[in-house]
Design an enzyme around this catalytic site. Structure first.
Site, PDB file in Angstrom:
ATOM      1  N   GLU A 139      46.122  21.334  49.264  1.00 56.20           N
ATOM      2  CA  GLU A 139      46.313  19.951  48.829  1.00 56.20           C
ATOM      3  C   GLU A 139      45.715  18.962  49.825  1.00 56.20           C
ATOM      4  O   GLU A 139      45.140  17.943  49.440  1.00 56.20           O
ATOM      5  CB  GLU A 139      47.813  19.665  48.654  1.00 56.20           C
ATOM      6  CG  GLU A 139      48.442  20.341  47.435  1.00 56.20           C
ATOM      7  CD  GLU A 139      48.792  21.812  47.650  1.00 56.20           C
ATOM      8  OE1 GLU A 139      48.717  22.297  48.799  1.00 56.20           O
ATOM      9  OE2 GLU A 139      49.146  22.469  46.653  1.00 56.20           O
TER      10      GLU A 139
ATOM     11  N   ARG B  25      52.353  17.585  50.345  1.00 52.24           N
ATOM     12  CA  ARG B  25      51.509  18.288  51.331  1.00 52.24           C
ATOM     13  C   ARG B  25      50.292  17.445  51.732  1.00 52.24           C
ATOM     14  O   ARG B  25      49.778  17.570  52.828  1.00 52.24           O
ATOM     15  CB  ARG B  25      50.954  19.581  50.717  1.00 52.24           C
ATOM     16  CG  ARG B  25      51.826  20.778  50.825  1.00 52.24           C
ATOM     17  CD  ARG B  25      51.579  21.510  52.130  1.00 52.24           C
ATOM     18  NE  ARG B  25      52.635  22.462  52.349  1.00 52.24           N
ATOM     19  CZ  ARG B  25      52.559  23.751  52.042  1.00 52.24           C
ATOM     20  NH1 ARG B  25      51.442  24.240  51.525  1.00 52.24           N
ATOM     21  NH2 ARG B  25      53.575  24.536  52.256  1.00 52.24           N
TER      22      ARG B  25
ATOM     23  N   LYS C 231      48.138  42.296  39.720  1.00 50.39           N
ATOM     24  CA  LYS C 231      49.105  41.322  39.203  1.00 50.39           C
ATOM     25  C   LYS C 231      49.474  41.746  37.773  1.00 50.39           C
ATOM     26  O   LYS C 231      48.591  42.046  36.975  1.00 50.39           O
ATOM     27  CB  LYS C 231      48.474  39.922  39.221  1.00 50.39           C
ATOM     28  CG  LYS C 231      49.478  38.804  39.153  1.00 50.39           C
ATOM     29  CD  LYS C 231      48.912  37.497  39.669  1.00 50.39           C
ATOM     30  CE  LYS C 231      49.894  36.368  39.401  1.00 50.39           C
ATOM     31  NZ  LYS C 231      49.553  35.131  40.072  1.00 50.39           N
TER      32      LYS C 231
HETATM   33  C1  LIG Z   1      51.822  24.118  48.210  1.00 49.24           C
HETATM   34  C2  LIG Z   1      51.781  24.781  46.858  1.00 49.24           C
HETATM   35  N1  LIG Z   1      50.767  24.507  46.010  1.00 49.24           N
HETATM   36  C3  LIG Z   1      50.723  25.108  44.799  1.00 49.24           C
HETATM   37  C4  LIG Z   1      51.694  25.986  44.407  1.00 49.24           C
HETATM   38  C5  LIG Z   1      51.696  26.579  43.009  1.00 49.24           C
HETATM   39  N2  LIG Z   1      51.568  28.058  43.059  1.00 49.24           N
HETATM   40  C6  LIG Z   1      52.624  28.863  42.923  1.00 49.24           C
HETATM   41  S1  LIG Z   1      52.235  30.470  43.037  1.00 49.24           S
HETATM   42  C7  LIG Z   1      50.605  30.110  43.231  1.00 49.24           C
HETATM   43  C8  LIG Z   1      49.627  31.220  43.379  1.00 49.24           C
HETATM   44  C9  LIG Z   1      49.983  32.100  44.522  1.00 49.24           C
HETATM   45  O1  LIG Z   1      49.070  33.151  44.597  1.00 49.24           O
HETATM   46  P1  LIG Z   1      49.386  34.387  45.526  1.00 49.24           P
HETATM   47  O2  LIG Z   1      49.942  33.906  46.813  1.00 49.24           O
HETATM   48  O3  LIG Z   1      48.161  35.214  45.616  1.00 49.24           O
HETATM   49  O4  LIG Z   1      50.527  35.166  44.771  1.00 49.24           O
HETATM   50  P2  LIG Z   1      50.434  35.981  43.383  1.00 49.24           P
HETATM   51  O5  LIG Z   1      51.053  35.098  42.354  1.00 49.24           O
HETATM   52  O6  LIG Z   1      49.011  36.291  43.105  1.00 49.24           O
HETATM   53  O7  LIG Z   1      51.233  37.206  43.600  1.00 49.24           O
HETATM   54  C10 LIG Z   1      50.388  28.725  43.218  1.00 49.24           C
HETATM   55  C11 LIG Z   1      49.087  28.071  43.335  1.00 49.24           C
HETATM   56  C12 LIG Z   1      52.740  26.213  45.321  1.00 49.24           C
HETATM   57  N3  LIG Z   1      53.762  27.028  45.012  1.00 49.24           N
HETATM   58  N4  LIG Z   1      52.752  25.631  46.519  1.00 49.24           N
END
Ligand SMILES: Cc1ncc(C[n+]2csc(CCOP(=O)(O)OP(=O)(O)O)c2C)c(N)n1
Length: 628
Positions: A377, A405, A290
């Site tokens: 969630e 959710r 990342k």
């Molecule tokens: C249902 C939901 N809960 C929380 C989030 C907030 N959120 C956005 S990106 C993220 C992390 C995603 O991690 P990953 O899929 O590994 O992608 P990366 O950013 O590491 O590339 C979170 C928790 C969201 N977008 N949707």
């Protein structure tokens, strides 16, 4: 589109990238030019986001996979479904939107997420996580059903893989023979470091701990599918033995390949080409970094997950706070720590939003009472229900949009059983740059129909403390909703004072018109009430509504006006309207709030203005109504 200047993207700055106006142009390139393109794309992204802000670290980590997918697949005929969508900026840049990147997340500009209406290359809109495999599977089934031969790819992160929905889709997809490729982009990070046993499992595959023990076992599984076995053998040769079978996904019915280095374009192209010859459900596990290529983001990927404008040389983020003001999130954070010091039954739960929800201090001070459950969630809410059954005092810190959710869990597991769970609902109302997918304008409508729930909205920082105390001490489900906004810094943290349940406070007496405010727009209402000589009431509670207050105001005024940072459909104003109607009171009522819409993106002030919730528009609406 806003009038913001595009980045200097002349041929001299980005000689290869400047020639790519669509993936068709990309496919004209020789494979040997792709690493150079990756460098330019990264640099462009960095320069562009340093001006607009946005989700930087995830995009930097997905540069190579984006290039590889558009290079090898026939987009837009073939479908790419990005999970969450916050990593899709490289995709936007390669699909004809390079010049518009200066408008990213701005008012009227490009969305920060894939959006069907924005481009023919955005096959599925997102913003919430873990929807990609389901959506892609649906598309693949549709393609098959209609006799088409286009292909579908879902790209999901290891964070996205912490949500139940991803497994529901794998469970289904693995049992049918539909042609689907899932790319698992694993960087060991959610927004903060990823949590849970799946995350550990993925790391253990990569670190090779289970590499040799699984190798022979999975060959047996693959032998059952001769073409897969042959492919795996050839692919394995191609990537020099870097392909390791992963049993869990195979048990779920997916042919699993990887993990491979997701920044090595040669390996990616080689393996994906081979995978294109396979059919059925397949998963390719790639490992990425990342923030790749930008040292400040590599070192602190969490900070650069989503950032405001910053200096690209130093990585220093430009400050946006107003002196003397404090965010509601920080006020909650201070309250939680102070309350946690008093009460060791208090446990704080977050579904993967430690930083955004203001839980960093609590997590450091009380690690044993802090629970990051991943992007889950539904689990977060029912976990709290279980804790409450056994006498703990759980506080679920959750964004309004993500509570959607956990709605059934809120209703069925918490509310029906009258359990003592406090919900700190952040980002309630207009959220700003994230736009429609993240807006928190529905929580009042979907919560106030649930019996016996306390639903409160603070009008200031001091009120926030009192309402949190009231919620915490109420022996049933209670919600405090507050926006992504700042208010005057409260004097000191208050963990004692509560308010009387269901009682509003009249703060000003005026003539003819009474303004009933639910929540944070109170600060805008105060000067308007002064100027127009309105009665002004801080309603505090959406539920239970202060019916006595409504009746008194209705009797004493010709007009009532409600004001809320939420959808007017089913909102707090609707609660007042229902009360008037149910009690046969004919006083005229104007409901101000977000109209029946998915709000636009922009700064919070810009979006509020779009819906007539800026001071001038509120004033004008009240004057017009009182004259009608
Ligand atoms: C249902 C939901 N809960 C929380 C989030 C907030 N959120 C956005 S990106 C993220 C992390 C995603 O991690 P990953 O899929 O590994 O992608 P990366 O950013 O590491 O590339 C979170 C928790 C969201 N977008 N949707």
């Amino acid at each position: 589109m806003p009038d913001s200047k595009p980045l200097n993207n002349t041929a001299s700055s980005f000689p290869i990238l400047a020639r790519i106006d669509s993936p068709a142009d990309l496919r004209e390139l020789d494979e040997s030019q792709l690493p150079e393109l990756a460098d330019e794309l990264r640099e462009f992204l960095l320069q562009s986001l340093s001006k607009t802000g946005g989700h930087l670290a995830s995009g930097l980590g997905s540069v190579e996979i984006t290039i590889a997918l558009h290079y090898l697949f026939d987009t837009p005929r073939d479908r790419l479904v990005w999970d969450v969508g916050h990593q899709c900026y490289p995709h936007k840049i390669l699909t004809g939107r390079r010049e518009q990147m200066s408008s990213l997340r701005q008012h009227g500009g490009l969305s920060g997420f894939p959006k069907i209406g924005e481009s023919e290359y955005d096959h599925f809109g997102a913003g919430h996580s873990s929807t990609s495999i389901s959506a892609a599977l649906g598309m693949a089934i549709a393609s098959e059903a209609q006799g088409l031969d286009n292909r579908t790819v879902a790209i999901i992160g290891d964070g996205g893989m912490t949500a139940g929905m991803a497994y529901e889709a794998l469970n289904h997809g693995g049992a049918i023979d539909t042609d689907l490729l899932v790319i698992l982009n694993d960087n060991e990070m959610s927004i903060s470091p990823n949590v849970g046993s799946m995350s550990k499992y993925l790391s253990s595959i990569w670190s090779g701990k289970i590499y040799s023990s699984l190798r022979s076992g999975s060959k047996k599984v693959l032998r059952r599918i001769p073409s897969a076995w042959e492919l795996a053998r050839r692919a394995e040769e191609h990537v020099k033995g870097m392909v390791t079978p992963g049993t869990l996904f195979e048990e779920l019915g997916f042919s699993y390949f990887g993990p491979i280095d997701g920044h090595n374009l040669g390996d990616l192209l080689g393996l994906i080409r081979n995978l294109q010859h396979l059919s059925g459900p397949r998963m390719l596990h790639i490992v990425t970094r990342k923030g790749k290529g930008y040292p400040p983001a590599e070192e602190d990927a969490c900070k650069f997950h989503g950032v405001g404008p910053f200096d690209p040389e130093t990585g220093i983020v430009k400050s946006s706070g107003k002196p003397g003001f404090q965010s509601y999130t920080n006020i909650f954070s201070d309250w939680l720590v102070a309350r946690g010091e008093r009460d060791d039954k208090l446990h704080a739960i977050t579904p993967a939003m430690r930083e955004g929800s203001g839980l960093v201090k609590f997590s450091e001070q009380f690690p044993e009472r802090y629970h990051d459950v991943g992007i889950a969630e539904q689990h977060a809410v029912t976990l709290a229900a279980g804790m409450a059954c056994e006498g703990l005092k759980p506080v679920v810190a959750i964004y309004s949009t993500f509570l959607q959710r956990g709605y059934d869990q809120f209703l069925h597991d918490v509310a029906v059983q009258g359990l003592d769970v406090t919900f700190a609902v952040d980002r309630a109302g207009v959220v700003g740059a994230d736009g429609a997918t993240h807006t928190g304008n529905f929580d009042i409508a979907f919560s106030r129909c649930v019996p016996d729930v306390l639903l409160m909205a603070p009008s200031s920082g001091d009120e926030m403390f009192k309402l949190l105390n009231t919620a915490y001490q109420y022996p049933g489900p209670a919600m405090v909703r507050y926006p992504r906004d700042s208010v005057a810094q409260p004097q000191k943290v208050d963990v004692d004072n509560c308010v009387e349940i269901g009682k509003a406070v009249q703060r000003r007496r005026g003539k003819r018109t009474a303004l009933l405010v639910f929540g944070s727009l109170y600060s805008l209402a105060e000067p308007i009430a002064e100027e127009l000589d309105l009665s002004l009431v801080d309603m505090r509670f959406v539920k239970p509504l202060d019916g006595d207050m409504v009746e008194t105001l209705a009797r004493e005024h010709e007009f009532l006006v409600t004001l809320e940072d939420a959808s007017v459909v089913g909102g707090a104003g609707s609660a007042v309207l229902e009360y008037l109607s149910d009690h046969g009171i004919g006083t005229r009522l104007l409901r101000l709030g977000l109209e029946d819409c998915f709000p636009s993106q922009g700064s919070r002030d810009e979006v509020l203005k779009d819906y007539g919730l800026d001071p001038a528009s509120i004033r004008e609406a009240i004057v017009k109504f009182s004259e009608s």
